[in-house]
Design a protein around this motif. Structure first.
Motif, PDB file in Angstrom:
ATOM      1  N   SER A 149     -11.126  -2.010  -1.007  1.00 35.16           N
ATOM      2  CA  SER A 149      -9.661  -2.161  -0.397  1.00 35.16           C
ATOM      3  C   SER A 149      -8.573  -1.809  -1.382  1.00 35.16           C
ATOM      4  O   SER A 149      -7.581  -1.389  -1.411  1.00 35.16           O
ATOM      5  N   ALA A 202      -5.999   1.122  -2.034  1.00 34.88           N
ATOM      6  CA  ALA A 202      -4.574   0.739  -1.865  1.00 34.88           C
ATOM      7  C   ALA A 202      -3.530   0.996  -3.094  1.00 34.88           C
ATOM      8  O   ALA A 202      -2.520   1.524  -3.223  1.00 34.88           O
ATOM      9  N   THR A 256      -0.939   3.997  -3.356  1.00 31.20           N
ATOM     10  CA  THR A 256       0.231   3.608  -3.901  1.00 31.20           C
ATOM     11  C   THR A 256       0.586   4.254  -4.955  1.00 31.20           C
ATOM     12  O   THR A 256       1.998   4.853  -4.979  1.00 31.20           O
ATOM     13  N   THR A 284       4.044   0.971   1.277  1.00 31.55           N
ATOM     14  CA  THR A 284       2.950   1.655   1.007  1.00 31.55           C
ATOM     15  C   THR A 284       1.291   0.908   0.955  1.00 31.55           C
ATOM     16  O   THR A 284       0.631   1.256   1.739  1.00 31.55           O
ATOM     17  N   PHE A 285       1.580  -0.147   0.158  1.00 30.07           N
ATOM     18  CA  PHE A 285       0.398  -0.900  -0.203  1.00 30.07           C
ATOM     19  C   PHE A 285       0.014  -1.692   1.164  1.00 30.07           C
ATOM     20  O   PHE A 285      -1.200  -1.716   1.458  1.00 30.07           O
ATOM     21  N   THR A 303      -1.464   0.649   3.718  1.00 24.22           N
ATOM     22  CA  THR A 303      -2.857   1.041   3.171  1.00 24.22           C
ATOM     23  C   THR A 303      -4.014  -0.007   3.353  1.00 24.22           C
ATOM     24  O   THR A 303      -5.045  -0.004   3.885  1.00 24.22           O
ATOM     25  N   TRP A 304      -3.443  -1.285   2.908  1.00 22.39           N
ATOM     26  CA  TRP A 304      -4.517  -2.389   2.806  1.00 22.39           C
ATOM     27  C   TRP A 304      -4.822  -2.601   4.243  1.00 22.39           C
ATOM     28  O   TRP A 304      -6.045  -3.169   4.561  1.00 22.39           O
ATOM     29  N   ASP A 347      -4.724  -0.801   7.276  1.00 19.67           N
ATOM     30  CA  ASP A 347      -5.314   0.220   7.971  1.00 19.67           C
ATOM     31  C   ASP A 347      -6.753  -0.031   8.424  1.00 19.67           C
ATOM     32  O   ASP A 347      -7.583  -0.335   7.796  1.00 19.67           O
ATOM     33  N   THR A 405     -14.237  -0.728   3.567  1.00 18.14           N
ATOM     34  CA  THR A 405     -12.795  -1.367   3.022  1.00 18.14           C
ATOM     35  C   THR A 405     -13.207  -2.826   3.647  1.00 18.14           C
ATOM     36  O   THR A 405     -13.793  -3.167   4.572  1.00 18.14           O
TER      37      THR A 405
END
Lengths: 279, 326
Positions: free
Chosen positions: A78, A82, A86, A206-207, A210-211, A213, A228
């Motif tokens: 993860s 991320a 990012t 973004t972080f 993404t983390w 998702d 992840t």
């Protein structure tokens, strides 16, 4: 004395309401922690435990030493995903945003319009075909399949273009040009130092996204040894006999980094969301 | 002024140092070609991982595309879509999706409006309150859904314990997962919890952009705070309301994580023993990656895409009518 709401001081009722909202917002996260620190008996008791127990270490050890779910590896994955997404989003979006905001090239406006159009495309709906594309590339089941689609986003390009347009005077770019600096050098010495606040905002948004998702990582990484942490959580919760104190101990570990991010960068997150609305 | 001075200097420069040819070419490349290289990554990556899958999805939906049983693979024309039209699983999932969507969107946006209105005051610790309501937004959906899955368990669940405090369900605890409505409500609670604070901040940012003199005039007319909210604030922030309605429609109709993890065994992607809360996205996942029938899953994705377009359009129109009609 203005009569606008934002000039009206809050009454005790408003503070009471806000405190209630804060409690409701925080409660599930708090309760995640409670169960993560509880024994089976405490989880199964009635009324259910509302105060943290002393079993956190026991539960964590169980989560991290499970035979069929590689939780430690999943957290590292993860983090890799991320951080990679990012960093790449920040670099490519600020570069493109700079070009759109400050450089003259044929088709600038048309191409920017296309970027804005792509904002409205619901990407999730192409998920079946994306899976087939990744199969052709041989990337399914690897982190590449999760990282590649997120490397640069339309929202990021748009956000950076807006910010650079406001934050950097044209004269500054011109002056650097006359000094003989190449575009890349101007980007590095003039643009990047001036857009640090925007980089922080976009980086945080973004972080977090993404983390957190779940759907696409689940599809592409399902059944591999490289999930992840979100996919690992779903594995923890699957099966015929699920131990919830273990599941929520894992969930809590996966949530902690984000709570820390909120504590450190909450101001930027709030600003990012509020600025993003004023399109 | 300064610029013209500099430009003169620029013209004189050759006197001191005649430009070398490669430098000239470099300059040309840097101003003419390099900007395209700067924006290329977005277009290339979007083409490969965004646009192409979306178009290719249409191709896949017209084929039999099975991951294991490959001998039947090939063009089937609109077969997948005719099958879809008669597929009760699909229509049931559509009903569930809409039910959960309404239960999670209407309260979500109304509560967000109320909270934004609360935050739109002169408050002590304004930033603290704003950061606080973002906690659900940063919490991973997978993690919070699992907490709620325990929260809504039939035996020893906290939700039932709260209900028993107000004298409900002492004889028979409510089995949240068994009933259609109760499972929809449980999932809607998860969605509401996650998105109310985020939407409240969107509304707040629009509220703070309203010119103050609009309220001055209303105060003269003697409008109280409640009338102020509904007659001035809400119409003035209508564009953002429209934006959140469309955003919630696109997100809500693709709901996946919450219903997935509400299941007692998520790996099965059942959405309840009778599929009573299975959403379209869940069904697509099941058809595509459990039954391995990607052609049919792609057809479902297209159907969902069209449904989202239509519903988002209708919702946008309704929002505009409601906002502009007063």
């Amino acid at each position: 004395m203005s009569r606008a709401p934002q000039d009206t001081p809050g009454t005790w009722k408003s503070y009471f309401g806000l405190a209630a909202i804060l409690l409701v917002s925080a409660f599930p996260v708090y309760w995640m922690f409670v169960i993560a620190t509880s024994s089976d008996e405490a989880v199964m008791s009635s009324p259910p435990a509302l105060i943290p127990g002393d079993q956190l270490m026991v539960n964590l050890r169980e989560v991290f030493t499970m035979q069929d779910v590689f939780f430690t590896a999943s957290l590292i994955n993860s983090l890799i995903v991320a951080v990679a997404v990012t960093a790449s989003t920040l670099f490519f979006c600020s570069l493109a945003g700079f070009a759109f905001a400050k450089l003259r090239f044929r088709g600038n406006n048309v191409l920017m319009f296309i970027v804005i159009l792509t904002l409205t495309v619901p990407n999730q709906l192409g998920v079946v075909a994306l899976f087939i594309v990744m199969n052709e590339l041989g990337w399914n089941g690897t982190l590449l399949a999760v990282i590649a689609p997120g490397l640069v986003t339309a929202f990021g390009v748009f956000y950076m273009r807006q910010f650079i347009g406001h934050a950097i005077p044209d004269e500054l770019v011109e002056a650097a040009r006359i000094d003989g600096a190449l575009t890349l050098r101007i980007y590095w010495t003039v643009v990047v130092p001036a857009i640090r606040p925007a980089l922080a905002v976009l980086g945080l948004l973004t972080f977090v996204a993404t983390w957190n998702d779940f759907q696409w990582p689940l599809i592409t990484l399902n059944g591999t040894d490289f999930p992840t942490s979100m996919v690992a959580l779903s594995d923890l919760a699957s099966g015929n006999y699920v131990v919830y104190r273990r599941v929520l101990a894992g969930a809590f570990v996966a949530t902690v980094p984000l709570v820390i991010l909120l504590l450190v960068g909450g101001r930027q997150l709030v600003r990012g969301i509020m600025e993003g609305a004023l399109k | 002024m300064a610029l013209t001075d500099v430009r003169v200097a620029h013209k004189e420069e050759p006197k001191h140092a005649p430009p070398k040819r490669p430098k000239f070419w470099l300059h040309r490349f840097d101003t003419k070609t390099f900007p395209y290289l700067m924006i290329a990554p977005f277009f290339v990556l979007f083409a490969i991982f965004g646009l192409f899958p979306l178009i290719f999805n249409a191709v896949v939906s017209l084929r039999h595309w099975h991951l294991i049983d490959k001998e039947k693979n090939g063009w089937v024309g609109l077969d997948n879509f005719t099958k879809l039209a008669g597929d009760t699983d699909f229509w049931d999932a559509l009903v569930n999706t809409f039910g959960i969507f309404i239960l999670s969107t209407v309260p979500q946006l109304l509560l967000a409006l109320m909270i934004a209105n609360l935050l739109n005051r002169k408050l002590r610790g304004a930033t603290f309150w704003r950061i606080g309501i973002l906690l659900p937004y940063v919490t991973p959906v997978a993690a919070s859904s699992l907490v709620f899955a325990v929260f809504f368990s039939r035996d020893n669940g906290l939700a039932n314990w709260f209900l028993s405090l107000v004298g409900f369900g002492q004889e028979q605890p409510l089995d949240w997962r068994a009933g259609t409505w109760s499972s929809w409500i449980a999932i809607a609670v998860m969605v509401n919890w996650k998105w109310i604070g985020y939407n409240a901040l969107l509304y707040l940012s629009a509220m703070q952009a309203i010119p103050k003199d609009v309220y001055e005039a209303a105060a003269v007319d003697g409008a109280g705070p409640w009338r102020q909210l509904w007659q001035i604030t809400v119409p003035m922030i209508q564009p953002v309301v429209l934006f959140t309605v469309v955003l919630s429609t696109i997100g809500g109709l693709q709901l996946f994580t919450e219903p997935m993890l509400f299941d007692e065994n998520p790996a099965q992607a059942n959405g309840g023993y009778d599929h009573q809360w299975r959403t379209i996205s869940q069904l697509i996942y099941r058809v595509g990656w459990s039954d391995l029938n990607l052609g049919y899953a792609a057809a479902m994705s297209w159907a969902l895409f069209l449904i989202i377009l239509i519903v988002a359009g209708i919702n946008a129109l309704v929002t505009r009518r409601l906002g502009g009609g007063k």
